[in-house]
Design a protein around this motif. Structure first.
Motif, PDB file in Angstrom:
ATOM      1  N   SER A 103     -12.222  -1.081  -6.350  1.00 38.52           N
ATOM      2  CA  SER A 103     -12.414  -0.047  -5.588  1.00 38.52           C
ATOM      3  C   SER A 103     -11.940  -0.323  -4.043  1.00 38.52           C
ATOM      4  CB  SER A 103     -13.724   0.399  -5.526  1.00 38.52           C
ATOM      5  OG  SER A 103     -14.678  -0.553  -5.042  1.00 38.52           O
ATOM      6  N   ASN A 104     -11.875  -1.455  -3.757  1.00 33.64           N
ATOM      7  CA  ASN A 104     -11.311  -1.965  -2.217  1.00 33.64           C
ATOM      8  C   ASN A 104     -10.019  -2.799  -2.076  1.00 33.64           C
ATOM      9  OD1 ASN A 104     -13.988  -1.066  -1.033  1.00 33.64           O
ATOM     10  ND2 ASN A 104     -14.980  -3.065  -1.637  1.00 33.64           N
ATOM     11  N   ARG A 105      -9.321  -2.320  -2.993  1.00 32.02           N
ATOM     12  CA  ARG A 105      -7.903  -2.959  -3.007  1.00 32.02           C
ATOM     13  C   ARG A 105      -6.831  -1.908  -3.686  1.00 32.02           C
ATOM     14  NH1 ARG A 105      -6.130  -3.270  -8.550  1.00 32.02           N
ATOM     15  NH2 ARG A 105      -7.737  -4.164  -9.868  1.00 32.02           N
ATOM     16  N   LYS A 106      -5.454  -2.273  -3.144  1.00 29.25           N
ATOM     17  CA  LYS A 106      -4.448  -1.208  -3.631  1.00 29.25           C
ATOM     18  C   LYS A 106      -3.143  -2.251  -3.910  1.00 29.25           C
ATOM     19  CE  LYS A 106      -5.364   3.152  -1.433  1.00 29.25           C
ATOM     20  NZ  LYS A 106      -4.660   4.280  -0.766  1.00 29.25           N
ATOM     21  N   LEU A 107      -2.590  -2.525  -4.871  1.00 28.40           N
ATOM     22  CA  LEU A 107      -1.522  -3.217  -5.178  1.00 28.40           C
ATOM     23  C   LEU A 107      -0.317  -2.382  -5.241  1.00 28.40           C
ATOM     24  CD1 LEU A 107      -2.505  -4.814  -8.632  1.00 28.40           C
ATOM     25  CD2 LEU A 107      -3.079  -5.624  -6.398  1.00 28.40           C
ATOM     26  N   LYS A 108       0.703  -2.919  -4.287  1.00 27.52           N
ATOM     27  CA  LYS A 108       1.661  -2.256  -4.043  1.00 27.52           C
ATOM     28  C   LYS A 108       2.851  -3.364  -4.066  1.00 27.52           C
ATOM     29  CE  LYS A 108      -0.064   0.561  -0.347  1.00 27.52           C
ATOM     30  NZ  LYS A 108      -0.141   1.054   1.167  1.00 27.52           N
ATOM     31  N   ILE A 118     -16.726  -9.113   3.216  1.00 22.79           N
ATOM     32  CA  ILE A 118     -17.465  -9.654   4.366  1.00 22.79           C
ATOM     33  C   ILE A 118     -17.861  -8.338   5.314  1.00 22.79           C
ATOM     34  CG2 ILE A 118     -18.158 -11.068   6.147  1.00 22.79           C
ATOM     35  CD1 ILE A 118     -16.253 -13.022   4.489  1.00 22.79           C
ATOM     36  N   ASP A 119     -16.856  -7.820   5.730  1.00 21.79           N
ATOM     37  CA  ASP A 119     -16.926  -6.981   6.988  1.00 21.79           C
ATOM     38  C   ASP A 119     -16.247  -5.662   6.816  1.00 21.79           C
ATOM     39  OD1 ASP A 119     -14.425  -7.822   7.298  1.00 21.79           O
ATOM     40  OD2 ASP A 119     -15.083  -8.822   9.337  1.00 21.79           O
ATOM     41  N   GLY A 120     -15.531  -5.568   5.681  1.00 20.97           N
ATOM     42  CA  GLY A 120     -14.826  -4.510   5.477  1.00 20.97           C
ATOM     43  C   GLY A 120     -13.425  -4.150   6.001  1.00 20.97           C
ATOM     44  N   SER A 121     -12.974  -5.342   6.713  1.00 14.04           N
ATOM     45  CA  SER A 121     -11.872  -5.218   7.561  1.00 14.04           C
ATOM     46  C   SER A 121     -10.523  -5.467   6.638  1.00 14.04           C
ATOM     47  CB  SER A 121     -11.801  -6.292   8.451  1.00 14.04           C
ATOM     48  OG  SER A 121     -11.793  -7.601   7.690  1.00 14.04           O
ATOM     49  N   LYS A 122      -9.512  -4.695   6.887  1.00  7.50           N
ATOM     50  CA  LYS A 122      -8.147  -4.596   6.084  1.00  7.50           C
ATOM     51  C   LYS A 122      -7.445  -5.791   6.096  1.00  7.50           C
ATOM     52  CE  LYS A 122      -7.771   0.486   6.336  1.00  7.50           C
ATOM     53  NZ  LYS A 122      -7.038   1.560   7.042  1.00  7.50           N
ATOM     54  N   HIS A 123      -6.713  -6.020   5.018  1.00 13.93           N
ATOM     55  CA  HIS A 123      -5.903  -7.452   5.007  1.00 13.93           C
ATOM     56  C   HIS A 123      -4.995  -7.155   3.783  1.00 13.93           C
ATOM     57  CE1 HIS A 123      -8.825  -9.876   7.169  1.00 13.93           C
ATOM     58  NE2 HIS A 123      -9.904  -9.159   6.658  1.00 13.93           N
ATOM     59  N   ALA A 124      -3.954  -8.093   3.727  1.00  6.96           N
ATOM     60  CA  ALA A 124      -2.826  -7.932   2.794  1.00  6.96           C
ATOM     61  C   ALA A 124      -2.354  -9.336   2.612  1.00  6.96           C
ATOM     62  CB  ALA A 124      -1.741  -7.087   3.366  1.00  6.96           C
ATOM     63  N   PHE A 125      -2.179  -9.481   1.108  1.00  6.36           N
ATOM     64  CA  PHE A 125      -1.667 -10.736   0.623  1.00  6.36           C
ATOM     65  C   PHE A 125      -0.372 -10.672  -0.060  1.00  6.36           C
ATOM     66  CE2 PHE A 125      -5.563 -13.457  -0.873  1.00  6.36           C
ATOM     67  CZ  PHE A 125      -5.864 -13.626   0.601  1.00  6.36           C
ATOM     68  N   THR A 126       0.693 -11.050   0.550  1.00  9.68           N
ATOM     69  CA  THR A 126       1.948 -11.133  -0.086  1.00  9.68           C
ATOM     70  C   THR A 126       2.477 -12.420  -0.636  1.00  9.68           C
ATOM     71  OG1 THR A 126       3.055 -12.046   2.069  1.00  9.68           O
ATOM     72  CG2 THR A 126       2.990  -9.658   2.032  1.00  9.68           C
ATOM     73  N   PRO A 127       3.318 -12.345  -1.644  1.00  8.98           N
ATOM     74  CA  PRO A 127       3.670 -13.506  -2.269  1.00  8.98           C
ATOM     75  C   PRO A 127       3.847 -14.728  -1.350  1.00  8.98           C
ATOM     76  CG  PRO A 127       4.579 -11.641  -3.463  1.00  8.98           C
ATOM     77  CD  PRO A 127       4.066 -11.187  -2.206  1.00  8.98           C
ATOM     78  N   GLU A 128       4.812 -14.386  -0.412  1.00  7.21           N
ATOM     79  CA  GLU A 128       5.367 -15.330   0.615  1.00  7.21           C
ATOM     80  C   GLU A 128       3.892 -15.772   1.640  1.00  7.21           C
ATOM     81  OE1 GLU A 128       8.597 -12.452  -0.396  1.00  7.21           O
ATOM     82  OE2 GLU A 128       6.262 -12.257   0.361  1.00  7.21           O
ATOM     83  N   GLY A 129       3.092 -14.697   1.905  1.00  8.47           N
ATOM     84  CA  GLY A 129       1.936 -15.126   2.709  1.00  8.47           C
ATOM     85  C   GLY A 129       0.948 -15.938   1.899  1.00  8.47           C
TER      86      GLY A 129
END
Length: 376
Positions: A103-108, A118-129
């Motif tokens: 419920s806390n993620r979206k795949l693009k 932990i704190d609800g802050s927004k993040h993104a994982f890219t394949p390169e990152g």
């Protein structure tokens, strides 16, 4: 990284080999204790190395990225320097953790967008990152970013998911080839075979991964809701294609019986939180069966926890005492159980290796599966 195949069981596909990394050599088949945030819960590294005899542990990209954070790890000189573990480390890309957030993620197309648990802050994982993060962590073996589909996903969703995972893999692989480690030693990159429970998708993914030519390969998206027999079928489908001269890592598996069946089908590396998580809840795995240490039957049983067990805790503490610790909610109970279970898992894969080399693994495995699934 070098992988040397030493023996194959005469009656099946079980393999014994050696994986050589810059932080040491790993004898396979191997079970890898999970050290999610750079520590194996309730276990000192001294016990992990000298009593449990772990040869490699896991860290998790998602958790280490959030805490302590990549800058701290860089300042420390990588995870090995930060936590003082001198042997090999493998890092999961964090794909499974992002999958579990639901419920806390979206795949693009660009990657996985999520909120911190932990704190609800927004993040993104890219394949390169994710490659860059694992470079900073300094793992000997890094994993590609993928989507872990549930075992009950329908075909259309699984196919679409595999397409996304494949495109992510191609980007991550390019980033890996374009970069180098930060701390003066080699890091390997393992792609992950997905495809849910559909043989044609699994074959497609396994062939694509094989063609990449990485130093090792992983099988993901299993033990996530599908029946055990389906999981075993998918392992067989994939291992018919994955190269025999590279290590095969089955992610997130499992029970002692799961591990033995996976080894029988040609798997070399496995990990799971089960020995520590279940141990903290009073479940002990042994070569004779499973013990629930909260059970009243152990209340006045003053015999050793496991007289023929591989760890010092097995001979030091009685069943009655360990039950008392659990009933009293004493932290020591969790420590004893975690050490016992991990030592048993490492003993189990070491025995499997010995029987593969001796040529009687299949016979031994059949008897051992019956033993380890018994309730005591």
């Amino acid at each position: 990284m070098e992988f040397k195949l030493q023996a194959t069981d005469k009656q099946g596909k079980a393999r014994a080999g050696l994986i050589t990394t810059d932080h040491g050599t790993i004898a396979t088949p191997i079970f890898m204790p999970v050290g999610t945030v750079g520590s194996v819960k309730a276990v000192h590294f001294h016990e992990l190395e000298n009593d449990i005899k772990a040869q490699i542990i896991l860290g998790n990209t998602y958790h280490l990225y959030l805490r302590p954070g990549i800058e701290i790890l860089k300042q420390a000189g990588g995870l090995h320097k930060f936590n003082s573990w001198t042997k090999p480390i493998l890092t999961d890309s964090g794909g499974f953790q992002v999958f579990s957030l639901s419920s806390n993620r979206k795949l693009k197309e660009d990657g996985a967008h999520f909120r911190s648990h932990i704190d609800g802050s927004k993040h993104a994982f890219t394949p390169e990152g994710v490659v860059d993060i694992q470079r900073a962590i300094g793992a000997d073996i890094m994993m590609a970013l993928d989507e872990c589909t549930p075992g009950t996903a329908d075909y259309d969703y699984a196919k679409k998911s595999l397409g996304l995972t494949t495109r992510w893999l191609q980007r991550g692989w390019e980033r890996y080839k374009q970069t180098e480690g930060l701390y003066g030693y080699h890091q390997s990159f393992f792609p992950i075979v997905q495809g849910c429970t559909y043989p044609d998708l699994r074959r497609q993914a396994a062939q694509m991964v094989t063609d990449l030519g990485a130093e090792g390969n992983a099988i993901g998206g299993l033990a996530v809701g599908e029946p055990a027999e389906v999981m075993y079928d998918m392992i067989e489908v994939v291992n018919e294609i994955l190269p025999t001269d590279r290590p095969r890592y089955l992610m997130g598996v499992g029970t002692p019986a799961n591990i033995l069946e996976a080894i029988d089908r040609g798997v070399d590396m496995m990990d799971c939180v089960m020995p520590t998580r279940n141990g903290r809840n009073g479940m002990l795995f042994t070569r004779h069966g499973i013990m629930n240490m909260r059970n009243k039957k152990w209340e006045n049983d003053f015999s050793p926890l496991q007289e023929d067990g591989p760890s010092y805790v097995d001979r030091t503490y009685s069943k009655a005492y360990v039950r008392h610790l659990f009933v009293s909610q004493e932290i020591l109970a969790m420590q004893i159980a975690s050490i016992h279970n991990l030592a048993f898992y490492l003993w189990l894969v070491n025995e499997a290796r010995r029987h593969i080399i001796e040529g009687d693994f299949k016979t031994w495995k059949t008897e051992m599966v019956e033993n380890v699934t018994r309730r005591l």
